[in-house]
Write an enzyme that holds these catalytic residues in place. Sequence first.
Site, short mmCIF file in Angstrom:
data_model
loop_
_atom_site.label_atom_id
_atom_site.label_comp_id
_atom_site.label_asym_id
_atom_site.label_seq_id
_atom_site.Cartn_x
_atom_site.Cartn_y
_atom_site.Cartn_z
N GLU A 56 -3.21 3.37 -5.95
CA GLU A 56 -3.46 3.35 -7.39
C GLU A 56 -2.13 3.71 -8.03
O GLU A 56 -1.70 4.86 -8.00
CB GLU A 56 -4.57 4.33 -7.77
CG GLU A 56 -5.16 4.06 -9.14
CD GLU A 56 -4.60 4.96 -10.22
OE1 GLU A 56 -3.60 4.53 -10.86
OE2 GLU A 56 -5.12 6.06 -10.41
N CYS A 116 -2.26 6.95 -16.22
CA CYS A 116 -2.06 5.55 -15.81
C CYS A 116 -2.83 4.59 -16.70
O CYS A 116 -2.42 3.46 -16.90
CB CYS A 116 -2.53 5.34 -14.37
SG CYS A 116 -2.06 6.61 -13.22
#
Length: 458
Positions: free
Chosen positions: A229, A264
Site C-alpha cells: 500500500e 495516503c
Amino acid sequence: MSEITIINPATEQICGRYELMEQHEVATIIEEMHRVQKSWCLTSFSERKKCLVNTAKLLRKNKDTYAKLMTDEMGKPITQSLAEIEKCATVFDYYAAEGERLLEPETIKTEFYKSYRSFQPLGIIFAIMPWNFPFWQVMRFAAPNLTLGNAGLLKHAPNSIGTALAIEELFLQAGFPKNLFRSVIIDIDLSPFVIRHPHVAGVTLTGSNRAGQSVAKEAGHALKKLVLELGGSDPYVILVDADIEFAANQCVTSRLGINAGQSCIAAKRLIVVKNIKDEFERLVIEKAKTYIMGDPQNPTTNLGPIAREDLRAKLDQQVELATAKGAHCVLGGTLPKGKGFFYPATILLNVTEDSPAFREELFGPVICITIAEDENDALRLANHSEFGLGSAIFTRDLKRGEQLAREKMHAGTCAVNRYVASDPRLPFGGIKQSGHGRELSMEGMREFANIKTVIVNK
C-alpha cells in the site's frame, strides 16, 4: 550499540530512545514465533475470538494512554488520535463477529464427491508499517492475520517505536500467546534478512513508492507473497451539479482535518468544473482558514505538526516549486517561526496538469485546485496520474455518480459524495504505483492465506 531517538514534532524534545536489535536477536525472535504460530494455527476460532474481543476492550479502556503516546511521537492532534484508537477497536469487533464465517470452507460444485476451497494460514507475516496512522495501520494488518492463524512480526517506523512496543504488550494482555506478535527495533538494513528468512511467509508494507520498490525486490528474490500500500495523489472531482458547499467541506476535511494532510488517501487534487470554480474556491478558502496550527495535545487543536523536520522541508520545497511553475498561493505557504515542525494550511490555485504539485504526492496540509473544462476533462485529469489509491466524485445525480465511480475512475476505492476512508468491512488497496493487494474485509484475511483446493472422490 546504535539507537533510535524519537523527537516530539510539536516541541522538538526527545521523547524516547531505543536500542537497535542485532541480527542474532531478530533470528531468535523469528525462531520462537515460528514455534508459537504452529500451535496457534491449530486453535479453535472460539479461542481466537476471545483474544480479539479482549483486544477491542483493552483498546477502548486504555485509549487515553495510547492516544497520548501516538501524539507525542508523531504529532497527530489528540482528538484524532483518540478516534484512531476507537477505529482500531472496530477492526477487532469486525473479525470477532465475522471471522468464523470468513474462514468457512466454500463448496465448489464439480463432478467429484466433494470439492471446496479452504483457507489456511501461511505462517509469520512481516509488516513494515508507517508513522502516519501508527496504531491503525498495524491493526488492519494484525487483526485479520491473527484471526486466520498467522503470526505478526512488526518493523514500525523509526518515530513510532514506543507505539510498536505498546501494541506488542497489548496483544499479550489480550491473551494472545507470547511471541505470536513481536515488534523488532531494526533499521532498514536488516529488513532483507527478515524477508529472506525461511520462517517468514509473507511481507506487507505501507509506505513510499521507493520503499515499495526495495521491498518488492527482496520479496521477489525470496519468492514471498507481498502486499503493498504505497503513495496516493487522490483526485476529488466536483461536477457542475454538486452540492458545492458540502463538497468543499468534505474536500477540506479530507485534506486538512485528518492528520494535517499526512494521509495516503487525503484529497490531494481537487478538480472542479470551471462553471462553478469561483464559488468552490471561495468556500474552500473560507473553510481552510478555520484550521489553525497548535499544540496537538490540546483538544481544540485541529492542525498538528508535520511528523519530521525533513518531511516539512520537502513539503515546503514542493510548494515553492509549484508556485514557481505557475500555481497561485492564496493561503499559507510560508514556514512558521518557533518550535515544532508546523506547516500552515495552504491553498494552491491554478495547479495545471504539468505542475509538479499535480504529478507528485504532497504529504501535508496543502490543497491543490485544478480547473477542468467539463465533466470529460475532469475525469481525464483525475486519471492522469501514476497513482491509483482513492478518488471521489461529487454530484447530485447519484445514479450517474455511481456509474462514473465504478467505470471511469481508475483507483482502488472511489466514493460518491464522501471523502475516502478505510473501513474494516470493505477491502482497501490501490492500483498502478499505489501498490497491489488488499487489506481489511474478506480480501484482507485471504491475502496471506493458503487458498487450498480440497478434492474428495469416491
